[in-house]
Design a protein around this motif. Structure first.
Motif, PDB file in Angstrom:
ATOM      1  N   ILE A  94      12.288   6.794 -16.528  1.00 49.59           N
ATOM      2  CA  ILE A  94      13.416   7.215 -15.701  1.00 49.59           C
ATOM      3  C   ILE A  94      12.848   7.861 -14.438  1.00 49.59           C
ATOM      4  O   ILE A  94      11.855   8.580 -14.477  1.00 49.59           O
ATOM      5  N   ASP A  95      13.475   7.606 -13.291  1.00 47.13           N
ATOM      6  CA  ASP A  95      13.026   8.135 -11.996  1.00 47.13           C
ATOM      7  C   ASP A  95      11.616   7.656 -11.627  1.00 47.13           C
ATOM      8  O   ASP A  95      10.823   8.404 -11.050  1.00 47.13           O
ATOM      9  N   GLU A  96      11.326   6.391 -11.958  1.00 50.56           N
ATOM     10  CA  GLU A  96      10.077   5.787 -11.472  1.00 50.56           C
ATOM     11  C   GLU A  96      10.026   5.927  -9.952  1.00 50.56           C
ATOM     12  O   GLU A  96      11.021   5.718  -9.254  1.00 50.56           O
ATOM     13  N   CYS A  97       8.851   6.299  -9.439  1.00 45.94           N
ATOM     14  CA  CYS A  97       8.729   6.505  -8.001  1.00 45.94           C
ATOM     15  C   CYS A  97       7.286   6.317  -7.563  1.00 45.94           C
ATOM     16  O   CYS A  97       6.365   6.274  -8.390  1.00 45.94           O
ATOM     17  N   ALA A  98       7.098   6.204  -6.254  1.00 48.71           N
ATOM     18  CA  ALA A  98       5.769   6.099  -5.659  1.00 48.71           C
ATOM     19  C   ALA A  98       5.775   6.819  -4.325  1.00 48.71           C
ATOM     20  O   ALA A  98       6.690   6.604  -3.516  1.00 48.71           O
ATOM     21  N   PRO A  99       4.789   7.679  -4.075  1.00 48.00           N
ATOM     22  CA  PRO A  99       4.722   8.366  -2.785  1.00 48.00           C
ATOM     23  C   PRO A  99       4.567   7.371  -1.637  1.00 48.00           C
ATOM     24  O   PRO A  99       3.793   6.409  -1.734  1.00 48.00           O
ATOM     25  N   VAL A 100       5.304   7.602  -0.571  1.00 44.19           N
ATOM     26  CA  VAL A 100       5.182   6.748   0.613  1.00 44.19           C
ATOM     27  C   VAL A 100       3.748   6.735   1.117  1.00 44.19           C
ATOM     28  O   VAL A 100       3.219   5.693   1.505  1.00 44.19           O
ATOM     29  N   LYS A 101       3.086   7.897   1.104  1.00 43.96           N
ATOM     30  CA  LYS A 101       1.705   7.958   1.604  1.00 43.96           C
ATOM     31  C   LYS A 101       0.775   7.087   0.762  1.00 43.96           C
ATOM     32  O   LYS A 101      -0.191   6.519   1.283  1.00 43.96           O
ATOM     33  N   ASP A 102       1.055   6.958  -0.527  1.00 41.87           N
ATOM     34  CA  ASP A 102       0.212   6.109  -1.374  1.00 41.87           C
ATOM     35  C   ASP A 102       0.402   4.638  -1.037  1.00 41.87           C
ATOM     36  O   ASP A 102      -0.560   3.849  -1.058  1.00 41.87           O
ATOM     37  N   ILE A 103       1.642   4.226  -0.767  1.00 43.16           N
ATOM     38  CA  ILE A 103       1.878   2.836  -0.383  1.00 43.16           C
ATOM     39  C   ILE A 103       1.204   2.545   0.957  1.00 43.16           C
ATOM     40  O   ILE A 103       0.608   1.477   1.153  1.00 43.16           O
ATOM     41  N   ARG A 104       1.269   3.489   1.870  1.00 37.73           N
ATOM     42  CA  ARG A 104       0.584   3.328   3.156  1.00 37.73           C
ATOM     43  C   ARG A 104      -0.924   3.210   2.955  1.00 37.73           C
ATOM     44  O   ARG A 104      -1.579   2.336   3.532  1.00 37.73           O
ATOM     45  N   THR A 105      -1.475   4.096   2.128  1.00 38.04           N
ATOM     46  CA  THR A 105      -2.924   4.064   1.885  1.00 38.04           C
ATOM     47  C   THR A 105      -3.331   2.786   1.166  1.00 38.04           C
ATOM     48  O   THR A 105      -4.368   2.185   1.485  1.00 38.04           O
ATOM     49  N   LEU A 106      -2.528   2.361   0.211  1.00 36.40           N
ATOM     50  CA  LEU A 106      -2.840   1.121  -0.514  1.00 36.40           C
ATOM     51  C   LEU A 106      -2.834  -0.067   0.438  1.00 36.40           C
ATOM     52  O   LEU A 106      -3.693  -0.959   0.331  1.00 36.40           O
ATOM     53  N   THR A 107      -1.896  -0.095   1.358  1.00 39.20           N
ATOM     54  CA  THR A 107      -1.858  -1.165   2.362  1.00 39.20           C
ATOM     55  C   THR A 107      -3.142  -1.164   3.183  1.00 39.20           C
ATOM     56  O   THR A 107      -3.731  -2.229   3.448  1.00 39.20           O
ATOM     57  N   ALA A 108      -3.608   0.019   3.569  1.00 41.51           N
ATOM     58  CA  ALA A 108      -4.852   0.125   4.339  1.00 41.51           C
ATOM     59  C   ALA A 108      -6.051  -0.333   3.513  1.00 41.51           C
ATOM     60  O   ALA A 108      -6.964  -0.988   4.033  1.00 41.51           O
ATOM     61  N   ILE A 109      -6.053  -0.015   2.235  1.00 40.35           N
ATOM     62  CA  ILE A 109      -7.148  -0.459   1.356  1.00 40.35           C
ATOM     63  C   ILE A 109      -7.189  -1.983   1.279  1.00 40.35           C
ATOM     64  O   ILE A 109      -8.251  -2.602   1.429  1.00 40.35           O
ATOM     65  N   TYR A 110      -6.044  -2.591   1.053  1.00 40.59           N
ATOM     66  CA  TYR A 110      -5.995  -4.052   0.976  1.00 40.59           C
ATOM     67  C   TYR A 110      -6.396  -4.688   2.307  1.00 40.59           C
ATOM     68  O   TYR A 110      -7.098  -5.718   2.320  1.00 40.59           O
ATOM     69  N   ALA A 111      -5.967  -4.115   3.414  1.00 38.14           N
ATOM     70  CA  ALA A 111      -6.326  -4.657   4.730  1.00 38.14           C
ATOM     71  C   ALA A 111      -7.835  -4.578   4.954  1.00 38.14           C
ATOM     72  O   ALA A 111      -8.456  -5.535   5.438  1.00 38.14           O
TER      73      ALA A 111
END
Length: 389
Positions: free
Chosen positions: A361-378
């Motif tokens: 319940i209330d699954e979530c992900a920090p916006v900063k983590d999604i941003r950082t993950l995008t940078a890692i993949y790039a």
């Protein structure tokens, strides 16, 4: 990078807003396909079917020609949200609050899909096609029976001539914080049922009956008395867990006719389903003492596998460390994933968001983590096409 990250956040929210509870797609793959096509990817939406199972939507997309050929893989299907009233926000609203996106599937794993899609699109739009190929393998059947999903999509791609060099699956591999862990393999999973036959009768006249329960208890003891192994260099010890014991007997004055136990084994690379079956049958036979039993195993499509650490895993670790400051551990822990199918086609690792709230319940992900993950993949894409032959 800010534009790429913003694109990832927008795409993540759009994906979460699609209630793609297995096996429904609810438009999720269409949202992703539209973004990929705009970046120049050739897309192939495919529905696979099999009698007795639900139809499942899948998506294959490729940009570029030739090798090296790098693949991102993931699933757009999610587990049911449970009681929506228990959530802080509607589970499919993708609400932004307290620096995080809330919604079913944002951690497992629409956030990672948005991140690698945004990174791949940006790379393609900068002319990355001249350095090889990027593909996405997306299924809607990872959280379900996994029959009409990744395994069939891989076979379809192979039969049309697709050949992959390396793959990254965006599963939520980190226990608590981004950068802690990548998966370089997975344990296998084998399910079994042990049934002991008896003779039903009145408890006051045990000489006229055969009680299967003491036999079952003894045979269960034989299964778990000794460890299966002590682990290997990259794997924990294999583990057998009894998950159910049942005699289907509501009466106190009846000796049951049958007793049954169900179990699961998470096994390492020392075993196959065949060798495990032989070992467990040997243990049962040694403790049988006249018991009339049947032990059967479910079909197994989850074998243990390992992607040995090499230049590719070094590239992944370096990209993670660059953006998080953490050197991730190389792990084979956890449950199964679709990497078990991909490993037959190319080396595969897994890295995504933190999984602390997945399936909750209330699954979530920090916006900063999604941003950082995008940078890692790039960064990984840039390094991969510069460094891997």
């Amino acid at each position: 990078m800010s534009d790429i990250a913003a694109s990832a956040i927008d795409l993540c929210r759009a994906l979460v807003q699609c209630p793609s509870v297995t096996p429904e797609d609810a438009g999720a793959q269409g949202v992703l396909e539209k973004r990929l096509r705009a970046a120049g990817f050739k897309t192939h939406p495919i529905v696979f079917s099999q009698e007795g199972t639900p139809d499942v939507a899948n998506l294959y997309a490729r940009f570029g020609e030739g090798s090296p050929h790098f693949v991102f893989a993931g699933h757009t299907d999610v587990v049911p949200p449970g009681a929506a009233a228990s959530w802080r926000f509607d589970p499919f609203s993708a609400e932004l609050a307290d620096g995080a996106i809330f919604g079913r599937g944002v951690a497992d794993m629409k956030g990672a899909i948005a991140a690698f899609a945004a990174a791949a699109c940006a790379f393609a739009e900068r002319g990355g096609a001249g350095r090889g190929s990027i593909s996405l393998l997306i299924t809607g059947d990872e959280e379900g029976p996994a029959i009409n999903g990744t395994e069939k999509l891989l076979r379809w791609a192979y039969e049309r001539g697709e050949r992959f060099d390396h793959c990254l699956v965006g599963e939520p591999t980190n226990p608590d914080a981004l950068g802690q862990m990548i998966k370089i393999g997975r344990r296998g999973s084998l399910n079994g049922t042990l049934t002991v036959k008896g003779r039903q009768g009145h408890v006051a006249y045990p000489q006229r009956a055969i009680n299967p329960v003491p036999h079952l208890v003894r045979l269960i003891g034989a299964l778990i008395a000794a460890p299966l192994d002590s682990g290997t260099a990259h794997f924990d010890a294999s583990n057998l867990e009894i998950v159910s014991v049942d005699v289907a007997n509501p009466a106190f004055n009846v000796i049951p006719a049958e007793a049954q136990a169900r179990f699961n084994i998470r096994f390492n690379d020392l075993w196959t389903p065949e060798t495990l079956s032989a070992e467990l049958h040997a243990r049962i036979e040694a403790a049988r003492r006249g018991a009339d039993y049947l032990m059967r195993f479910e079909p197994c499509n989850a074998l243990a596998f390992l992607t040995a650490p090499d230049r590719f895993t070094d590239l992944v670790c370096a990209a993670i460390e660059r953006h998080t400051g953490r050197r991730p551990s190389l792990s084979t822990s956890g449950g199964t994933s679709d990497a078990r199918f991909i490993r037959a086609y190319c080396p595969v690792v897994e890295f995504g968001l933190a999984g602390a709230t997945m399936h909750m319940i209330d699954e979530c992900a920090p916006v900063k983590d999604i941003r950082t993950l995008t940078a890692i993949y790039a960064t990984l894409l840039e390094d991969y096409f510069s460094s891997v032959p």
